[in-house]
Design an enzyme around this catalytic site. Structure first.
Site, mmCIF file in Angstrom:
data_model
loop_
_atom_site.group_PDB
_atom_site.id
_atom_site.type_symbol
_atom_site.label_atom_id
_atom_site.label_comp_id
_atom_site.label_asym_id
_atom_site.label_seq_id
_atom_site.Cartn_x
_atom_site.Cartn_y
_atom_site.Cartn_z
ATOM 1 N N ASP A 147 0.840 -1.208 0.000
ATOM 2 C CA ASP A 147 0.000 0.000 0.000
ATOM 3 C C ASP A 147 0.869 1.251 0.000
ATOM 4 O O ASP A 147 0.681 2.171 0.785
ATOM 5 C CB ASP A 147 -0.963 0.021 1.195
ATOM 6 C CG ASP A 147 -2.084 1.061 0.995
ATOM 7 O OD1 ASP A 147 -2.951 1.176 1.872
ATOM 8 O OD2 ASP A 147 -2.064 1.772 -0.034
ATOM 9 N N ARG A 151 0.147 8.970 1.255
ATOM 10 C CA ARG A 151 -0.520 8.942 2.578
ATOM 11 C C ARG A 151 0.178 7.995 3.540
ATOM 12 O O ARG A 151 0.030 8.131 4.761
ATOM 13 C CB ARG A 151 -1.990 8.533 2.410
ATOM 14 C CG ARG A 151 -2.168 7.136 1.879
ATOM 15 C CD ARG A 151 -3.610 6.680 1.731
ATOM 16 N NE ARG A 151 -3.661 5.384 1.040
ATOM 17 C CZ ARG A 151 -3.579 5.247 -0.281
ATOM 18 N NH1 ARG A 151 -3.508 6.329 -1.058
ATOM 19 N NH2 ARG A 151 -3.559 4.053 -0.860
ATOM 20 N N ASN A 152 0.949 7.035 3.010
ATOM 21 C CA ASN A 152 1.650 6.068 3.866
ATOM 22 C C ASN A 152 3.144 6.333 3.945
ATOM 23 O O ASN A 152 3.921 5.447 4.288
ATOM 24 C CB ASN A 152 1.370 4.644 3.370
ATOM 25 C CG ASN A 152 -0.059 4.229 3.678
ATOM 26 O OD1 ASN A 152 -0.633 4.648 4.674
ATOM 27 N ND2 ASN A 152 -0.648 3.456 2.792
ATOM 28 N N ASP A 165 4.398 1.733 7.515
ATOM 29 C CA ASP A 165 3.355 0.685 7.466
ATOM 30 C C ASP A 165 3.574 -0.348 6.374
ATOM 31 O O ASP A 165 2.610 -0.887 5.826
ATOM 32 C CB ASP A 165 1.987 1.360 7.309
ATOM 33 C CG ASP A 165 1.712 2.278 8.485
ATOM 34 O OD1 ASP A 165 1.379 3.449 8.267
ATOM 35 O OD2 ASP A 165 1.888 1.816 9.629
HETATM 36 C C1 LIG Z 1 2.363 21.279 11.756
HETATM 37 N N1 LIG Z 1 1.563 20.090 11.559
HETATM 38 C C2 LIG Z 1 0.510 20.029 12.588
HETATM 39 C C3 LIG Z 1 -0.364 18.857 12.356
HETATM 40 N N2 LIG Z 1 0.459 17.651 12.317
HETATM 41 C C4 LIG Z 1 0.186 16.611 13.110
HETATM 42 O O1 LIG Z 1 -0.720 16.703 13.889
HETATM 43 C C5 LIG Z 1 0.961 15.345 13.020
HETATM 44 C C6 LIG Z 1 2.263 15.281 13.457
HETATM 45 C C7 LIG Z 1 2.955 14.071 13.415
HETATM 46 C C8 LIG Z 1 2.333 12.912 12.934
HETATM 47 N N3 LIG Z 1 3.074 11.749 12.919
HETATM 48 C C9 LIG Z 1 2.646 10.461 12.745
HETATM 49 N N4 LIG Z 1 1.356 10.165 12.489
HETATM 50 C C10 LIG Z 1 1.019 8.864 12.285
HETATM 51 C C11 LIG Z 1 -0.381 8.584 11.951
HETATM 52 C C12 LIG Z 1 -1.419 9.476 12.319
HETATM 53 C C13 LIG Z 1 -2.718 9.157 11.977
HETATM 54 C C14 LIG Z 1 -3.023 8.003 11.241
HETATM 55 C C15 LIG Z 1 -1.972 7.138 10.879
HETATM 56 N N5 LIG Z 1 -2.115 6.014 10.092
HETATM 57 C C16 LIG Z 1 -2.991 5.024 10.258
HETATM 58 O O2 LIG Z 1 -3.787 5.067 11.158
HETATM 59 C C17 LIG Z 1 -2.949 3.909 9.268
HETATM 60 C C18 LIG Z 1 -1.762 3.505 8.694
HETATM 61 C C19 LIG Z 1 -1.738 2.480 7.726
HETATM 62 C C20 LIG Z 1 -2.883 1.860 7.327
HETATM 63 C C21 LIG Z 1 -2.847 0.759 6.290
HETATM 64 C C22 LIG Z 1 -4.168 0.687 5.555
HETATM 65 C C23 LIG Z 1 -1.748 1.014 5.267
HETATM 66 C C24 LIG Z 1 -2.559 -0.587 6.942
HETATM 67 C C25 LIG Z 1 -4.092 2.273 7.899
HETATM 68 C C26 LIG Z 1 -4.134 3.280 8.873
HETATM 69 C C27 LIG Z 1 -0.672 7.428 11.213
HETATM 70 C C28 LIG Z 1 1.946 7.814 12.329
HETATM 71 N N6 LIG Z 1 3.239 8.143 12.595
HETATM 72 C C29 LIG Z 1 4.353 7.356 12.701
HETATM 73 C C30 LIG Z 1 5.393 8.188 12.940
HETATM 74 N N7 LIG Z 1 4.953 9.467 13.030
HETATM 75 C C31 LIG Z 1 3.617 9.436 12.809
HETATM 76 C C32 LIG Z 1 1.015 12.976 12.495
HETATM 77 C C33 LIG Z 1 0.327 14.188 12.534
HETATM 78 C C34 LIG Z 1 1.563 17.640 11.360
HETATM 79 C C35 LIG Z 1 2.406 18.875 11.612
#
Ligand SMILES: CN1CCN(C(=O)c2ccc(Nc3nc(-c4cccc(NC(=O)c5ccc(C(C)(C)C)cc5)c4)cn4ccnc34)cc2)CC1
Length: 285
Positions: A147, A151-152, A165
């Site tokens: 995938d 987005r990933n 992921d």
């Molecule tokens: C200035 N901006 C302000 C807003 N902002 C944030 O709030 C922000 C900052 C850091 C973030 N970091 C991460 N965010 C995530 C994250 C956040 C929400 C959702 C998810 N992903 C998922 O939930 C998800 C992943 C994979 C899959 C499959 C279908 C491929 C199996 C399904 C679902 C990941 C994972 N991480 C792993 C390492 N770092 C991060 C995420 C968001 C970004 C910076």
């Protein structure tokens, strides 16, 4: 006697499951967002290590199979792969603990910074090269992502981009996501052999990588715009490919087109891709 001449017992270091993280060592902080899995929060591990903690909603993945696979995943280590630190599997929901990437998903980063990125071909190309390095490492370890998309991928400090992921898709239980006829299946990143036979390989990752390059050079546009999945399937099977993004050099579009060879054997490996991109970067920047 000095340690070097004392034989190391074969069980050394295996006494505790090192991929198992003790929840007591984890301090959960603000929510980062939520995916189809449930909530993701920032966390501190052992007081100082920044982490992202996926709290897996029950029933969304085959947990035991994943926990087994986590042992392998923790061994996959590369500067352009989001490092899996371990899992908390002794309670429900299970937690998946990875390194923290402070700028969030590459897709949101591209969309948020479009104005400062659109003319910066060198930076966009560097993002493509970073992802190709992470993917060449997975290819070398016969590890298929399944995938790969903007987005990933995640963005950290100093414009570092990492693939996240990898392999996780295998453990998703939602048929809408896993079957190619499902509403959540990533049709727009899938090659003909995946659309027809769900035949995944590193070469199907290469097709997805071409679409990811297109996402990067359009600063996060949706591939094929608002076309319905059925219309995209029809075009892909007829060999119609994504058009060159406006601000993308012809040489870079040539690399993208290479990734969309109709058959897997018509596409380059990530190893070849990585070298092709390094060459383009030399000539263009
Ligand atoms: C200035 N901006 C302000 C807003 N902002 C944030 O709030 C922000 C900052 C850091 C973030 N970091 C991460 N965010 C995530 C994250 C956040 C929400 C959702 C998810 N992903 C998922 O939930 C998800 C992943 C994979 C899959 C499959 C279908 C491929 C199996 C399904 C679902 C990941 C994972 N991480 C792993 C390492 N770092 C991060 C995420 C968001 C970004 C910076």
């Amino acid at each position: 006697s000095s340690p070097c001449d004392r034989p190391v017992p074969p069980t050394a270091g295996l006494s505790h499951d090192k991929w198992e993280i003790h929840p007591m060592e984890l301090m959960l902080l603000e929510e980062l967002g939520s995916g189809q899995f449930g909530v993701v929060r920032r966390g501190k591990w052992r007081g100082s290590i920044d982490t992202a903690v996926k709290m897996m909603k029950e029933g969304t993945m085959s947990e035991d199979d994943f926990i087994e696979e986590a042992k392998v995943m923790t061994k996959l280590q590369h500067p352009n792969l989001v490092q899996l630190y371990g899992v908390c599997s002794k309670h429900r929901p299970i937690y998946i603990v990875t390194e923290y990437m402070k700028h969030g998903s590459l897709l949101n980063y591209l969309r948020r910074h479009e104005n400062s990125l659109i003319g910066n071909m060198g930076l966009l190309l560097d993002m493509c090269i970073q992802v190709s390095k992470g993917m060449a490492y997975l290819e070398r370890h016969n590890y298929i992502h399944r995938d790969l998309a903007a987005r990933n991928c995640l963005v950290g400090s100093e414009n570092v981009v990492k693939v996240a992921d990898f392999g996780l898709a295998r453990y998703v239980l939602d048929d809408q996501y896993t079957s190619s006829g499902g509403t959540k299946f990533p049709i727009k990143w899938a090659p003909p052999e995946v659309l027809n036979y769900t035949r995944f390989s590193s070469k199907s990752d290469v097709w997805a990588y071409g679409v990811l390059m297109w996402e990067i050079f359009t600063c996060g546009k949706m591939p094929y715009g608002r076309l319905k999945n059925t219309e995209v399937v029809e075009r892909v099977q007829r060999g119609i490919i994504l058009e060159k993004p406006k601000s993308c050099a012809k040489e870079i579009y040539d690399v993208m087109k290479n990734c969309w060879g109709h058959g897997p054997e018509d596409r380059p490996s990530f190893k070849v891709l990585k070298d092709q991109l390094a060459l383009v970067a030399q000539t263009l920047t």
